[in-house]
Design a protein around this motif. Structure first.
Motif, PDB file in Angstrom:
ATOM      1  N   HIS A   1      -8.301  -2.984  -0.856  1.00  0.00           N
ATOM      2  CA  HIS A   1      -8.864  -3.849  -1.898  1.00  0.00           C
ATOM      3  C   HIS A   1      -9.480  -2.989  -2.988  1.00  0.00           C
ATOM      4  N   SER A   2      -9.153  -3.283  -4.247  1.00  0.00           N
ATOM      5  CA  SER A   2      -9.751  -2.614  -5.392  1.00  0.00           C
ATOM      6  C   SER A   2      -9.543  -1.102  -5.280  1.00  0.00           C
ATOM      7  N   MET A   3     -10.616  -0.334  -5.212  1.00  0.00           N
ATOM      8  CA  MET A   3     -10.496   1.119  -5.066  1.00  0.00           C
ATOM      9  C   MET A   3      -9.697   1.470  -3.812  1.00  0.00           C
ATOM     10  N   GLY A   4      -9.886   0.689  -2.730  1.00  0.00           N
ATOM     11  CA  GLY A   4      -9.122   0.915  -1.513  1.00  0.00           C
ATOM     12  C   GLY A   4      -7.640   0.681  -1.722  1.00  0.00           C
ATOM     13  N   GLY A   5      -7.291  -0.262  -2.605  1.00  0.00           N
ATOM     14  CA  GLY A   5      -5.891  -0.476  -2.938  1.00  0.00           C
ATOM     15  C   GLY A   5      -5.316   0.699  -3.700  1.00  0.00           C
ATOM     16  N   ASP A   6      -6.133   1.313  -4.562  1.00  0.00           N
ATOM     17  CA  ASP A   6      -5.687   2.521  -5.257  1.00  0.00           C
ATOM     18  C   ASP A   6      -5.468   3.662  -4.273  1.00  0.00           C
ATOM     19  N   ILE A   7      -6.354   3.782  -3.284  1.00  0.00           N
ATOM     20  CA  ILE A   7      -6.181   4.806  -2.252  1.00  0.00           C
ATOM     21  C   ILE A   7      -4.888   4.554  -1.481  1.00  0.00           C
ATOM     22  N   ALA A   8      -4.647   3.291  -1.120  1.00  0.00           N
ATOM     23  CA  ALA A   8      -3.430   2.949  -0.383  1.00  0.00           C
ATOM     24  C   ALA A   8      -2.180   3.270  -1.190  1.00  0.00           C
ATOM     25  N   MET A   9      -2.185   2.931  -2.483  1.00  0.00           N
ATOM     26  CA  MET A   9      -1.017   3.187  -3.326  1.00  0.00           C
ATOM     27  C   MET A   9      -0.806   4.681  -3.543  1.00  0.00           C
ATOM     28  N   TYR A  10      -1.885   5.416  -3.711  1.00  0.00           N
ATOM     29  CA  TYR A  10      -1.772   6.860  -3.904  1.00  0.00           C
ATOM     30  C   TYR A  10      -1.254   7.535  -2.637  1.00  0.00           C
ATOM     31  N   PHE A  11      -1.713   7.072  -1.479  1.00  0.00           N
ATOM     32  CA  PHE A  11      -1.200   7.596  -0.216  1.00  0.00           C
ATOM     33  C   PHE A  11       0.312   7.374  -0.142  1.00  0.00           C
ATOM     34  N   ALA A  12       0.742   6.172  -0.495  1.00  0.00           N
ATOM     35  CA  ALA A  12       2.168   5.849  -0.440  1.00  0.00           C
ATOM     36  C   ALA A  12       2.971   6.721  -1.399  1.00  0.00           C
ATOM     37  N   LYS A  13       2.400   7.034  -2.551  1.00  0.00           N
ATOM     38  CA  LYS A  13       3.074   7.914  -3.509  1.00  0.00           C
ATOM     39  C   LYS A  13       3.211   9.325  -2.948  1.00  0.00           C
ATOM     40  N   GLN A  14       2.137   9.817  -2.311  1.00  0.00           N
ATOM     41  CA  GLN A  14       2.136  11.184  -1.809  1.00  0.00           C
ATOM     42  C   GLN A  14       2.907  11.332  -0.499  1.00  0.00           C
ATOM     43  N   TYR A  15       2.912  10.278   0.321  1.00  0.00           N
ATOM     44  CA  TYR A  15       3.520  10.354   1.653  1.00  0.00           C
ATOM     45  C   TYR A  15       4.436   9.152   1.901  1.00  0.00           C
ATOM     46  N   PRO A  16       5.493   9.020   1.118  1.00  0.00           N
ATOM     47  CA  PRO A  16       6.384   7.863   1.283  1.00  0.00           C
ATOM     48  C   PRO A  16       7.080   7.827   2.641  1.00  0.00           C
ATOM     49  N   GLU A  17       7.318   9.012   3.219  1.00  0.00           N
ATOM     50  CA  GLU A  17       7.999   9.057   4.516  1.00  0.00           C
ATOM     51  C   GLU A  17       7.098   8.560   5.640  1.00  0.00           C
ATOM     52  N   GLN A  18       5.794   8.465   5.388  1.00  0.00           N
ATOM     53  CA  GLN A  18       4.854   8.000   6.399  1.00  0.00           C
ATOM     54  C   GLN A  18       4.386   6.566   6.120  1.00  0.00           C
ATOM     55  N   THR A  19       4.957   5.951   5.097  1.00  0.00           N
ATOM     56  CA  THR A  19       4.537   4.619   4.667  1.00  0.00           C
ATOM     57  C   THR A  19       5.585   3.578   5.034  1.00  0.00           C
ATOM     58  N   LYS A  20       5.152   2.538   5.724  1.00  0.00           N
ATOM     59  CA  LYS A  20       6.055   1.450   6.106  1.00  0.00           C
ATOM     60  C   LYS A  20       6.012   0.319   5.096  1.00  0.00           C
ATOM     61  N   LYS A  21       4.825  -0.145   4.759  1.00  0.00           N
ATOM     62  CA  LYS A  21       4.619  -1.185   3.757  1.00  0.00           C
ATOM     63  C   LYS A  21       3.287  -0.924   3.067  1.00  0.00           C
ATOM     64  N   VAL A  22       3.099  -1.546   1.903  1.00  0.00           N
ATOM     65  CA  VAL A  22       1.839  -1.435   1.168  1.00  0.00           C
ATOM     66  C   VAL A  22       1.371  -2.829   0.783  1.00  0.00           C
ATOM     67  N   VAL A  23       0.097  -3.092   1.024  1.00  0.00           N
ATOM     68  CA  VAL A  23      -0.524  -4.357   0.635  1.00  0.00           C
ATOM     69  C   VAL A  23      -1.780  -4.015  -0.160  1.00  0.00           C
ATOM     70  N   THR A  24      -1.853  -4.474  -1.397  1.00  0.00           N
ATOM     71  CA  THR A  24      -3.052  -4.236  -2.195  1.00  0.00           C
ATOM     72  C   THR A  24      -3.659  -5.562  -2.636  1.00  0.00           C
ATOM     73  N   LEU A  25      -4.971  -5.552  -2.735  1.00  0.00           N
ATOM     74  CA  LEU A  25      -5.712  -6.698  -3.235  1.00  0.00           C
ATOM     75  C   LEU A  25      -6.428  -6.248  -4.497  1.00  0.00           C
ATOM     76  N   ASP A  26      -5.786  -6.497  -5.623  1.00  0.00           N
ATOM     77  CA  ASP A  26      -6.373  -6.229  -6.928  1.00  0.00           C
ATOM     78  C   ASP A  26      -6.726  -4.760  -7.141  1.00  0.00           C
ATOM     79  N   ASN A  27      -5.822  -3.850  -6.796  1.00  0.00           N
ATOM     80  CA  ASN A  27      -6.029  -2.457  -7.203  1.00  0.00           C
ATOM     81  C   ASN A  27      -5.854  -2.378  -8.715  1.00  0.00           C
TER      82      ASN A  27
END
Length: 304
Positions: free
Chosen positions: A154-180
């Motif tokens: 959520h919010s800043m946490g959604g930005d962290i989640a999206m950035y993680f997915a950008k840096q580690y796509p091979e370790q990411t299954k899905k991404v869910v953000t709430l108003d990043n």
């Protein structure tokens, strides 16, 4: 016709609420506190939520638990997203909520005009917390799939989640953000993304964060305009908002079909972040509770 659709939507929401209410008793919650020796024994607290029957099956070697990492918003505690943690646990996930900020951390200095409004150090700290928490959780709950993570925030946490997915796509299954609001969506189509957006006069999404509709369709990105406010998307929000998010998230998780490949010569990793706007802080929230008990490991303090 409209009345019938409205009634159907209301019934569906009630069924979702009833389902998660009925299964909530079967979900076990536990607090754990790890200390990272590589960062001066930095405290990294987590709360896990897991269905008891699924945990027993995993402990017996019958199944491997999928893992969801929950990331809180700025000034919000990791314990304030139980409506999401319980939903993931009810679906058989090991839900891990991580506390990214500490009272001893220096204050965030936002810098309008810089990438992510100057928040990159805090985002990177969140990434480090995720890696460390996952490495420790492998010792505590080894029968879970830590190679493919569902990233939630959520919010800043959604930005962290999206950035993680950008840096580690091979370790990411899905991404869910709430108003990043800051980090642009990953658009390479390697995993599906669901994003809930608010209708808030204060919290505004930076230009370039949400890709245009044609890019979203090719990249497996679903954007939901909720009509709720930014701070409604946590435990303190109205029941209507939480039930609506749970219902749509439940449908998203049911679809395990792989995303469609993007037929381009050079698939874009992320959209252009464009100009950024000043940060607007959220409302203060209660402090973390006290730690209770102790864990069998010398580096872990457990709380039931």
């Amino acid at each position: 016709m409209k009345r019938g659709i409205a009634v159907l939507a209301s019934v569906s929401a009630l069924l979702v609420v009833g389902y998660f209410t009925a299964t909530k008793w079967a979900i076990r919650h536990e607090m754990l506190t790890f200390y990272d020796p590589a960062r001066d024994n930095r405290q990294v607290a987590v709360e896990i939520a897991v269905r008891r029957d699924k945990e027993m099956q995993a402990d017996a070697g019958m199944i491997t638990l999928p893992v969801a990492i929950l990331n809180h918003g700025n000034t919000v505690k990791f314990t304030e997203y139980s409506f999401l943690a319980n939903m993931f646990a009810a679906r058989g996930y090991l839900a891990i909520s991580i506390q990214h900020d500490l009272p001893t951390d220096p204050p965030m200095v936002t810098k309008p005009g810089e990438l992510y409004v100057g928040r990159l150090p805090q985002i990177q700290r969140g990434i480090d917390n995720i890696h460390f928490a996952v490495s420790e959780m492998k010792k505590v709950a080894p029968n879970a799939d830590y190679d493919y993570l569902t990233m939630v925030g959520h919010s800043m946490g959604g930005d962290i989640a999206m950035y993680f997915a950008k840096q580690y796509p091979e370790q990411t299954k899905k991404v869910v953000t709430l108003d990043n609001l800051r980090v642009p969506f990953v658009t390479n189509g390697r995993f599906k993304i669901l994003s809930f957006r608010s209708k808030d006069p204060v919290f505004k999404t930076d230009p370039g964060v949400i890709p245009p509709e044609e890019v979203r369709e090719k990249s497996g990105i679903e954007v939901v305009q909720t009509g709720f406010q930014h701070n409604d998307m946590r435990d303190t929000g109205p029941d209507e908002a939480k039930a609506s998010i749970q219902g749509m998230l439940n449908k998203f998780l049911e679809d395990d079909s792989p995303p469609r490949p993007i037929e381009t010569k050079a698939p874009p990793e992320m959209t252009d972040p464009g100009p950024v706007t000043p940060y607007v802080p959220g409302a203060p929230t209660p402090k973390m509770g006290k730690r209770l008990g102790s864990a069998p490991s010398a580096t872990v303090t457990a709380q039931q």
